[in-house]
Write a protein that holds these residues in place. Structure first.
Motif, PDB file in Angstrom:
ATOM      1  N   LEU A 275      -5.289   4.684  -6.282  1.00  0.00           N
ATOM      2  CA  LEU A 275      -3.933   5.194  -6.488  1.00  0.00           C
ATOM      3  C   LEU A 275      -3.514   6.156  -5.378  1.00  0.00           C
ATOM      4  O   LEU A 275      -2.361   6.137  -4.935  1.00  0.00           O
ATOM      5  N   VAL A 276      -4.440   6.975  -4.908  1.00  0.00           N
ATOM      6  CA  VAL A 276      -4.109   7.937  -3.856  1.00  0.00           C
ATOM      7  C   VAL A 276      -3.698   7.214  -2.576  1.00  0.00           C
ATOM      8  O   VAL A 276      -2.851   7.707  -1.822  1.00  0.00           O
ATOM      9  N   ALA A 277      -4.255   6.030  -2.326  1.00  0.00           N
ATOM     10  CA  ALA A 277      -3.859   5.256  -1.144  1.00  0.00           C
ATOM     11  C   ALA A 277      -2.362   4.955  -1.176  1.00  0.00           C
ATOM     12  O   ALA A 277      -1.677   4.994  -0.154  1.00  0.00           O
ATOM     13  N   PHE A 278      -1.829   4.651  -2.355  1.00  0.00           N
ATOM     14  CA  PHE A 278      -0.404   4.363  -2.488  1.00  0.00           C
ATOM     15  C   PHE A 278       0.430   5.635  -2.349  1.00  0.00           C
ATOM     16  O   PHE A 278       1.542   5.597  -1.824  1.00  0.00           O
ATOM     17  N   LEU A 279      -0.095   6.752  -2.808  1.00  0.00           N
ATOM     18  CA  LEU A 279       0.603   8.023  -2.618  1.00  0.00           C
ATOM     19  C   LEU A 279       0.685   8.367  -1.134  1.00  0.00           C
ATOM     20  O   LEU A 279       1.730   8.802  -0.643  1.00  0.00           O
ATOM     21  N   ARG A 280      -0.398   8.171  -0.404  1.00  0.00           N
ATOM     22  CA  ARG A 280      -0.393   8.468   1.031  1.00  0.00           C
ATOM     23  C   ARG A 280       0.568   7.556   1.782  1.00  0.00           C
ATOM     24  O   ARG A 280       1.296   8.010   2.669  1.00  0.00           O
ATOM     25  N   ALA A 281       0.574   6.285   1.411  1.00  0.00           N
ATOM     26  CA  ALA A 281       1.467   5.337   2.083  1.00  0.00           C
ATOM     27  C   ALA A 281       2.929   5.678   1.823  1.00  0.00           C
ATOM     28  O   ALA A 281       3.802   5.350   2.637  1.00  0.00           O
ATOM     29  N   SER A 282       3.200   6.331   0.712  1.00  0.00           N
ATOM     30  CA  SER A 282       4.570   6.703   0.344  1.00  0.00           C
ATOM     31  C   SER A 282       4.874   8.162   0.655  1.00  0.00           C
ATOM     32  O   SER A 282       5.879   8.703   0.177  1.00  0.00           O
ATOM     33  N   LEU A 283       3.997   8.792   1.445  1.00  0.00           N
ATOM     34  CA  LEU A 283       4.158  10.207   1.803  1.00  0.00           C
ATOM     35  C   LEU A 283       4.331  11.065   0.557  1.00  0.00           C
ATOM     36  O   LEU A 283       5.149  11.984   0.519  1.00  0.00           O
ATOM     37  N   TYR A 284       3.561  10.738  -0.468  1.00  0.00           N
ATOM     38  CA  TYR A 284       3.459  11.504  -1.705  1.00  0.00           C
ATOM     39  C   TYR A 284       4.751  11.507  -2.517  1.00  0.00           C
ATOM     40  O   TYR A 284       4.937  12.362  -3.385  1.00  0.00           O
ATOM     41  N   ASP A 285       5.616  10.538  -2.251  1.00  0.00           N
ATOM     42  CA  ASP A 285       6.805  10.332  -3.074  1.00  0.00           C
ATOM     43  C   ASP A 285       6.375   9.463  -4.259  1.00  0.00           C
ATOM     44  O   ASP A 285       6.152   8.263  -4.111  1.00  0.00           O
ATOM     45  N   VAL A 286       6.257  10.058  -5.451  1.00  0.00           N
ATOM     46  CA  VAL A 286       5.668   9.346  -6.579  1.00  0.00           C
ATOM     47  C   VAL A 286       6.537   8.184  -7.042  1.00  0.00           C
ATOM     48  O   VAL A 286       6.015   7.154  -7.506  1.00  0.00           O
ATOM     49  N   ARG A 287       7.840   8.305  -6.934  1.00  0.00           N
ATOM     50  CA  ARG A 287       8.709   7.201  -7.348  1.00  0.00           C
ATOM     51  C   ARG A 287       8.514   6.005  -6.425  1.00  0.00           C
ATOM     52  O   ARG A 287       8.402   4.860  -6.885  1.00  0.00           O
ATOM     53  N   GLU A 288       8.456   6.269  -5.122  1.00  0.00           N
ATOM     54  CA  GLU A 288       8.220   5.178  -4.167  1.00  0.00           C
ATOM     55  C   GLU A 288       6.826   4.589  -4.350  1.00  0.00           C
ATOM     56  O   GLU A 288       6.628   3.366  -4.270  1.00  0.00           O
ATOM     57  N   ALA A 289       5.834   5.447  -4.598  1.00  0.00           N
ATOM     58  CA  ALA A 289       4.461   4.971  -4.792  1.00  0.00           C
ATOM     59  C   ALA A 289       4.357   4.083  -6.031  1.00  0.00           C
ATOM     60  O   ALA A 289       3.658   3.062  -6.019  1.00  0.00           O
ATOM     61  N   ALA A 290       5.056   4.445  -7.096  1.00  0.00           N
ATOM     62  CA  ALA A 290       5.037   3.645  -8.321  1.00  0.00           C
ATOM     63  C   ALA A 290       5.643   2.273  -8.081  1.00  0.00           C
ATOM     64  O   ALA A 290       5.093   1.247  -8.508  1.00  0.00           O
ATOM     65  N   GLN A 291       6.774   2.227  -7.392  1.00  0.00           N
ATOM     66  CA  GLN A 291       7.407   0.951  -7.103  1.00  0.00           C
ATOM     67  C   GLN A 291       6.543   0.109  -6.166  1.00  0.00           C
ATOM     68  O   GLN A 291       6.446  -1.113  -6.321  1.00  0.00           O
ATOM     69  N   ARG A 292       5.876   0.754  -5.221  1.00  0.00           N
ATOM     70  CA  ARG A 292       4.991   0.035  -4.292  1.00  0.00           C
ATOM     71  C   ARG A 292       3.822  -0.584  -5.065  1.00  0.00           C
ATOM     72  O   ARG A 292       3.415  -1.713  -4.792  1.00  0.00           O
ATOM     73  N   LEU A 293       3.279   0.160  -6.020  1.00  0.00           N
ATOM     74  CA  LEU A 293       2.181  -0.353  -6.832  1.00  0.00           C
ATOM     75  C   LEU A 293       2.600  -1.596  -7.613  1.00  0.00           C
ATOM     76  O   LEU A 293       1.861  -2.598  -7.654  1.00  0.00           O
ATOM     77  N   VAL A 294       3.756  -1.535  -8.238  1.00  0.00           N
ATOM     78  CA  VAL A 294       4.250  -2.668  -9.015  1.00  0.00           C
ATOM     79  C   VAL A 294       4.479  -3.872  -8.099  1.00  0.00           C
ATOM     80  O   VAL A 294       4.108  -5.014  -8.427  1.00  0.00           O
ATOM     81  N   THR A 295       5.086  -3.631  -6.940  1.00  0.00           N
ATOM     82  CA  THR A 295       5.332  -4.714  -5.987  1.00  0.00           C
ATOM     83  C   THR A 295       4.023  -5.277  -5.441  1.00  0.00           C
ATOM     84  O   THR A 295       3.890  -6.493  -5.228  1.00  0.00           O
ATOM     85  N   TYR A 296       3.052  -4.405  -5.223  1.00  0.00           N
ATOM     86  CA  TYR A 296       1.734  -4.821  -4.739  1.00  0.00           C
ATOM     87  C   TYR A 296       1.123  -5.887  -5.640  1.00  0.00           C
ATOM     88  O   TYR A 296       0.682  -6.946  -5.173  1.00  0.00           O
ATOM     89  N   TRP A 297       1.113  -5.639  -6.945  1.00  0.00           N
ATOM     90  CA  TRP A 297       0.483  -6.589  -7.857  1.00  0.00           C
ATOM     91  C   TRP A 297       1.291  -7.880  -7.972  1.00  0.00           C
ATOM     92  O   TRP A 297       0.717  -8.969  -8.071  1.00  0.00           O
ATOM     93  N   SER A 298       2.603  -7.777  -7.911  1.00  0.00           N
ATOM     94  CA  SER A 298       3.435  -8.987  -7.951  1.00  0.00           C
ATOM     95  C   SER A 298       3.195  -9.859  -6.730  1.00  0.00           C
ATOM     96  O   SER A 298       3.030 -11.078  -6.834  1.00  0.00           O
ATOM     97  N   ARG A 299       3.181  -9.243  -5.550  1.00  0.00           N
ATOM     98  CA  ARG A 299       2.958 -10.000  -4.322  1.00  0.00           C
ATOM     99  C   ARG A 299       1.536 -10.559  -4.261  1.00  0.00           C
ATOM    100  O   ARG A 299       1.310 -11.662  -3.753  1.00  0.00           O
ATOM    101  N   LYS A 300       0.590  -9.812  -4.775  1.00  0.00           N
ATOM    102  CA  LYS A 300      -0.794 -10.276  -4.750  1.00  0.00           C
ATOM    103  C   LYS A 300      -0.951 -11.547  -5.582  1.00  0.00           C
ATOM    104  O   LYS A 300      -1.643 -12.486  -5.190  1.00  0.00           O
ATOM    105  N   VAL A 301      -0.279 -11.590  -6.735  1.00  0.00           N
ATOM    106  CA  VAL A 301      -0.303 -12.796  -7.569  1.00  0.00           C
ATOM    107  C   VAL A 301       0.385 -13.945  -6.849  1.00  0.00           C
ATOM    108  O   VAL A 301      -0.097 -15.089  -6.872  1.00  0.00           O
ATOM    109  N   GLU A 302       1.519 -13.688  -6.205  1.00  0.00           N
ATOM    110  CA  GLU A 302       2.239 -14.733  -5.480  1.00  0.00           C
ATOM    111  C   GLU A 302       1.376 -15.343  -4.376  1.00  0.00           C
ATOM    112  O   GLU A 302       1.361 -16.559  -4.175  1.00  0.00           O
ATOM    113  N   LEU A 303       0.636 -14.521  -3.659  1.00  0.00           N
ATOM    114  CA  LEU A 303      -0.142 -14.991  -2.511  1.00  0.00           C
ATOM    115  C   LEU A 303      -1.468 -15.628  -2.901  1.00  0.00           C
ATOM    116  O   LEU A 303      -1.891 -16.629  -2.318  1.00  0.00           O
ATOM    117  N   PHE A 304      -2.140 -15.034  -3.893  1.00  0.00           N
ATOM    118  CA  PHE A 304      -3.514 -15.453  -4.183  1.00  0.00           C
ATOM    119  C   PHE A 304      -3.684 -16.192  -5.500  1.00  0.00           C
ATOM    120  O   PHE A 304      -4.726 -16.808  -5.725  1.00  0.00           O
TER     121      PHE A 304
END
Length: 351
Positions: free
Chosen positions: A109-138
């Motif tokens: 989870l901290v990896a997503f916080l760092r990628a979003s410069l500790y913006d928790v709203r952006e990190a949360a949306q990135r996490l949700v998008t991450y799992w959606s895209r991962k399912v689409e690709l794999f």
């Protein structure tokens, strides 16, 4: 102090490019391209604060945020609250049900916080998008495993890997950033294979490499270069495939993967390459375009290019030989090493 580069159209500084126009198809001049004057105007319209921030990130002058245990604990609680506020998150919830220990792992989870410069709203949306895209690709069989492994990849994915079209250079730049190197000549037209390769490489660097935490903090540099697609002229549908690939790469690295690409360096050998770059610029947002540096690939400009890369923190010793540097890339050796590591992990029960 790193040098600040002049913003200009690379086509204007190399007359040799004009020769390539003689064999370019006529339809190539009839499709839309990004306008270089617009790029200059776009950068000039930035606020001084935004311009300064992007330059600091682009040249590796960005300061680190001190992560205290109390800060991380507070951010993780806020991240959980933000995730609860998101309604559409089916893939995330499925992952939470199947591999809860991995999905809620602090380091993950901290990896997503760092990628979003500790913006928790952006990190949360990135996490949700991450799992959606991962399912689409794999697909669900692979997406909901804790780690990406080459053992789960398809035959065409391994072929894309072996071509070396995308790789991480063995050394970091002077700011500690990982360098993602794309050699266009080896681009594989199987877009999904190339995207799965990107995801595998990013996961290996940020989650499994010894300095993964540092790369999470420091980010990535991208270098793109090469000949024509697979060394020859390709029809329009192949160009569209490459555009789709570039568009997905931009989207995945900006909104899904827990990574930050802070500086991009694009090389063009002729007018054909510049036309491809000008097409790709249409898919980038203004922040990505502001992080671009452009180079002309030619023997007479090699030393100047190396000096410019050095001013951005990348010395000759770590630059690939394809660009006149001293670092030799061996995609086969890297692939065999990663396969061996994944087999060892599988034998140890880490899947």
């Amino acid at each position: 102090m790193h040098a600040q580069h002049e913003i200009r159209n690379p086509c204007l500084v190399n007359n040799n490019m004009d020769a390539a126009n003689s064999w370019m198809p006529s339809w190539l001049n009839d499709i839309p391209f990004f306008n270089w004057d617009s790029l200059r105007e776009e950068r000039e319209s930035m606020s001084s604060e935004e311009h300064r921030r992007i330059l600091q990130e682009k040249f590796g002058f960005e300061g680190d945020i001190v992560e205290t245990p109390n800060l991380i604990s507070e951010l993780l609680l806020n991240l959980e609250d933000e995730l609860d506020r998101i309604d559409e998150k089916e893939a995330y919830e499925t992952a939470l049900f199947i591999i809860p220990d991995h999905v809620t792992d602090k380091n993950f989870l901290v990896a997503f916080l760092r990628a979003s410069l500790y913006d928790v709203r952006e990190a949360a949306q990135r996490l949700v998008t991450y799992w959606s895209r991962k399912v689409e690709l794999f697909g669900t069989d692979v997406a909901f495993k804790p780690y990406l492994s080459l053992l789960y990849y398809k035959e065409e994915d391994h072929m894309a890997l072996a071509k070396g079209g995308l790789s991480i250079l063995p050394h970091r730049d002077e700011s500690g950033r990982a360098i993602l190197f794309s050699f266009l000549k080896n681009f594989d037209n199987n877009v999904n294979s190339m995207l799965r390769l990107l995801w595998y490489i990013m996961h290996e660097v940020i989650f499994q490499h010894a300095d993964g935490e540092n790369v999470q903090r420091k980010g990535f540099v991208y270098i793109g270069t090469g000949g024509l697609l697979n060394g020859k002229f390709h029809p329009f549908d192949s160009i569209i495939s490459f555009e789709n690939y570039a568009s997905y790469v931009t989207s995945d690295t900006h909104s899904a993967l827990p990574v930050r690409i802070l500086s991009l360096h694009l090389f063009a050998a002729n007018s054909w390459h510049m036309r491809v770059i000008e097409r790709l610029l249409l898919h980038f947002n203004h922040e990505v375009r502001a992080r671009l540096n452009f180079y002309i690939s030619s023997e007479e400009r090699k030393e100047g290019n190396l000096e410019m890369l050095s001013s951005c923190g990348m010395k000759r010793s770590i630059i690939p030989m394809e660009l006149g540097g001293e670092s030799e890339q061996n995609a086969d050796a890297w692939l065999m090493n990663r396969m061996s590591s994944d087999l060892c992990a599988a034998d140890a029960g880490q899947d």
